[in-house]
Scaffold this motif. Structure first.
Motif, short mmCIF file in Angstrom:
data_model
loop_
_atom_site.label_atom_id
_atom_site.label_comp_id
_atom_site.label_asym_id
_atom_site.label_seq_id
_atom_site.Cartn_x
_atom_site.Cartn_y
_atom_site.Cartn_z
N LEU A 30 -0.33 -21.42 41.53
CA LEU A 30 -0.82 -21.98 40.33
C LEU A 30 -2.08 -20.86 40.08
O LEU A 30 -2.99 -20.72 40.66
CB LEU A 30 -1.62 -23.21 41.03
CG LEU A 30 -2.32 -24.11 39.79
CD1 LEU A 30 -1.66 -24.57 38.60
CD2 LEU A 30 -3.06 -25.30 40.43
N VAL A 31 -2.06 -20.53 38.63
CA VAL A 31 -3.01 -19.50 38.09
C VAL A 31 -3.87 -20.45 37.11
O VAL A 31 -3.54 -20.97 36.35
CB VAL A 31 -2.13 -18.28 37.60
CG1 VAL A 31 -3.27 -17.46 36.89
CG2 VAL A 31 -1.52 -17.64 38.40
N TYR A 116 -6.75 -14.23 34.62
CA TYR A 116 -6.12 -14.47 33.25
C TYR A 116 -4.91 -13.61 32.71
O TYR A 116 -4.73 -12.50 33.33
CB TYR A 116 -7.27 -13.69 32.04
CG TYR A 116 -6.84 -13.57 30.68
CD1 TYR A 116 -6.82 -14.42 29.99
CD2 TYR A 116 -6.52 -12.29 30.26
CE1 TYR A 116 -6.38 -14.47 28.32
CE2 TYR A 116 -5.91 -12.15 28.81
CZ TYR A 116 -5.94 -13.25 27.99
OH TYR A 116 -5.59 -13.10 26.68
N VAL A 117 -3.92 -14.18 32.14
CA VAL A 117 -2.47 -13.66 31.95
C VAL A 117 -2.67 -12.95 30.94
O VAL A 117 -3.04 -13.20 29.81
CB VAL A 117 -1.49 -14.50 32.04
CG1 VAL A 117 -0.26 -14.04 31.90
CG2 VAL A 117 -1.50 -15.44 33.29
N SER A 118 -2.34 -11.42 31.19
CA SER A 118 -2.66 -10.61 29.78
C SER A 118 -0.92 -10.41 29.17
O SER A 118 -1.03 -10.08 28.01
CB SER A 118 -3.22 -9.40 30.20
OG SER A 118 -2.60 -8.88 31.35
N ARG A 128 -5.47 -10.05 34.59
CA ARG A 128 -6.83 -9.57 34.82
C ARG A 128 -7.75 -10.63 35.26
O ARG A 128 -7.51 -11.56 34.94
CB ARG A 128 -7.52 -9.24 33.26
CG ARG A 128 -6.51 -7.95 32.73
CD ARG A 128 -6.95 -7.76 31.41
NE ARG A 128 -6.38 -6.81 30.81
CZ ARG A 128 -6.71 -6.46 29.38
NH1 ARG A 128 -7.59 -7.22 28.46
NH2 ARG A 128 -5.93 -5.63 28.77
N GLY A 129 -8.79 -10.25 36.30
CA GLY A 129 -9.44 -11.23 36.95
C GLY A 129 -10.59 -10.60 37.67
O GLY A 129 -10.69 -9.43 37.51
N VAL A 130 -11.01 -11.30 38.73
CA VAL A 130 -12.40 -10.94 39.34
C VAL A 130 -11.84 -9.79 40.29
O VAL A 130 -12.76 -8.79 40.64
CB VAL A 130 -12.95 -12.15 40.06
CG1 VAL A 130 -12.21 -12.31 41.23
CG2 VAL A 130 -14.12 -11.84 40.73
N ASP A 131 -10.75 -9.57 40.61
CA ASP A 131 -10.43 -8.49 41.52
C ASP A 131 -9.68 -7.32 40.81
O ASP A 131 -9.16 -6.30 41.11
CB ASP A 131 -9.23 -8.76 42.48
CG ASP A 131 -9.82 -9.88 43.39
OD1 ASP A 131 -11.13 -9.76 43.96
OD2 ASP A 131 -9.22 -10.85 43.56
N GLY A 132 -9.81 -7.36 39.29
CA GLY A 132 -9.66 -6.39 38.26
C GLY A 132 -7.94 -6.58 37.83
O GLY A 132 -7.45 -7.78 37.87
N ARG A 133 -7.11 -5.74 37.54
CA ARG A 133 -5.85 -5.76 37.05
C ARG A 133 -5.01 -6.12 38.33
O ARG A 133 -5.13 -5.76 39.39
CB ARG A 133 -5.38 -4.66 36.32
CG ARG A 133 -6.20 -4.38 35.09
CD ARG A 133 -5.56 -3.18 34.39
NE ARG A 133 -6.51 -2.75 33.24
CZ ARG A 133 -6.24 -2.99 32.09
NH1 ARG A 133 -5.26 -3.87 31.85
NH2 ARG A 133 -7.23 -2.80 31.07
N GLY A 134 -3.75 -7.03 38.03
CA GLY A 134 -2.77 -7.12 38.91
C GLY A 134 -1.73 -7.62 38.47
O GLY A 134 -1.27 -7.70 37.20
N GLU A 135 -0.47 -8.00 39.15
CA GLU A 135 0.79 -8.73 38.74
C GLU A 135 1.05 -9.60 39.89
O GLU A 135 1.05 -9.49 40.98
CB GLU A 135 1.73 -7.54 38.40
CG GLU A 135 2.19 -6.58 39.55
CD GLU A 135 3.16 -5.83 39.12
OE1 GLU A 135 4.18 -5.69 39.99
OE2 GLU A 135 3.03 -4.96 38.32
#
Length: 390
Positions: A30-31, A116-118, A128-135
């Motif tokens: 859940l995002v 945040y879903v980019s 993108r979030g507190v930990d930087g970019r991810g997937e």
């Protein structure tokens, strides 16, 4: 790790979807883009008894119980009915939302805040979030990201046809805690409201398709000055043409499931979330995620509440053509003991079609039909009430 289901948006619909998916044994994420579930508040905070029940929460969020309503025409007529029992709950949405998210986590869903879903690409959410970019890889996506769904925009899905904007203020004033007040003339294309929180505080607001600020300023000027909390939001009316596609199911406001008669979306949203979870489990079991497999979701929600949304949109269009004089006269006609008893007996905020059919059989209402036939009520009654069971 590839998740069976990723749910975007931790409002009531998203949390309900995540809870149901996890409860069915699916690996669920859940995002939520905000730092805390439930903030910012973008809802009037009035839930029908049925909507509160489907949320499956405790009473911690309940601030007041409402058992009836008053409709004020502003031209002198008023219509008041009292069910004598709780018909709706005034809630603290932040508390309710957090409780629902906590229930999803207890069921086994993972919750990721400030994410945040980019983009959506090849079965992955780029974030993108507190930990930087991810997937986040997924097998199926459930979009519960509200009326301006970024997921729908990213996938190029056609949206709801109508959007209303709403403004609401918490105002210190004396109110009767038993009743919600409805003020149709505050917003000619929808309505204004006064929701009692305590006997000395109310939520006063309205929704409109245009001139929202000006209409809100004029409406709230009728009440004592002072505002302890101000919120705004958007209500989508009319379901998006297709609520599935590209390995994604749309639930709640993201799909346009708000009720056109009231603007509320939690009842239909949570029910749609559960239908989405059932389809997700079936898809994961079969390893099938194409549109043919997802189509069952649309069948399920249409059989559940699709008729109510369709009829509600027709009633809204009828209402938008009514003048203040029409509304005033209708209030006077409906203020009849037999009609009021019918409203109390059959009134349902979430499923109004039965009440519409019953009222259409009342002589007092039939006498008032000349006012509203031109607004489309004839078509509503002819096409919709035949489908409502006795």
């Amino acid at each position: 790790m590839v998740y069976d289901v990723v749910v975007v948006g931790a409002g009531p619909c998203g949390s309900a979807a995540a809870r149901s998916c996890a409860g069915l044994g699916l690996k669920t994420m859940l995002v939520e883009e905000h730092a805390a579930v439930g903030n910012p508040v973008q809802c009037a905070g009035l839930l029908s008894a049925s909507a509160f029940e489907v949320c499956s929460v405790s009473r911690r969020s309940v601030l007041n119980e409402v058992r009836g309503a008053r409709m004020v025409s502003d031209l002198g007529a008023e219509l008041c009915f009292d069910a004598g029992r709780t018909k709706a709950y005034v809630v603290d949405r932040a508390v309710l939302d957090r409780e629902m998210a906590e229930a999803a986590v207890r069921a086994g869903a993972e919750l990721r805040l400030r994410t945040y879903v980019s983009a959506v690409r090849d079965g992955r959410l780029l974030t993108r979030g507190v930990d930087g970019r991810g997937e986040i890889p997924f097998r199926l996506l459930i979009a519960a990201d509200g009326p301006r769904s970024s997921i729908a925009r990213m996938l190029g899905m056609e949206r709801s046809p109508i959007y209303l904007s709403g403004v609401q203020a918490d105002v210190p004033c004396e109110v009767d805690t038993r009743y919600v007040e409805l003020h149709p003339n505050a917003a000619p294309d929808f309505f204004g409201w006064v929701i009692p929180v305590t006997n000395r505080r109310a939520r006063i607001g309205l929704c409109s398709g245009r001139y929202t600020k000006e209409r809100f300023d004029a409406f709230i000027a009728k009440f004592p000055p002072g505002c302890v909390h101000l919120v705004s939001g958007t209500i989508p009316l009319g379901v998006m043409p297709r609520t599935y596609g590209q390995k994604t199911l749309f639930v709640g406001d993201a799909a346009g499931f708000a009720k056109p008669t009231s603007g509320g979306g939690i009842y239909t949203g949570v029910r749609s979330a559960r239908h989405a979870a059932a389809v997700a489990a079936r898809c994961c079991e079969r390893g099938a995620f194409g549109d043919d497999a997802l189509r069952q979701y649309e069948t399920l929600w249409r059989e559940d509440f699709g008729h109510e949304l369709s009829m509600g949109l027709k009633l809204l269009r009828m209402r938008q053509k009514m003048t203040p004089e029409d509304i005033d006269h209708l209030c006077r006609v409906l203020n009849d003991p037999d009609v009021l008893e019918t409203i109390v007996r059959y009134g349902d905020m979430d499923r109004p079609s039965t009440l519409v059919r019953k009222l259409a059989l009342k002589p007092a209402v039939i006498r008032a039909m000349g006012i509203v036939f031109a607004s489309g009520l004839r078509d509503v009654l002819k096409n919709e009430t035949k489908r409502v069971p006795q």
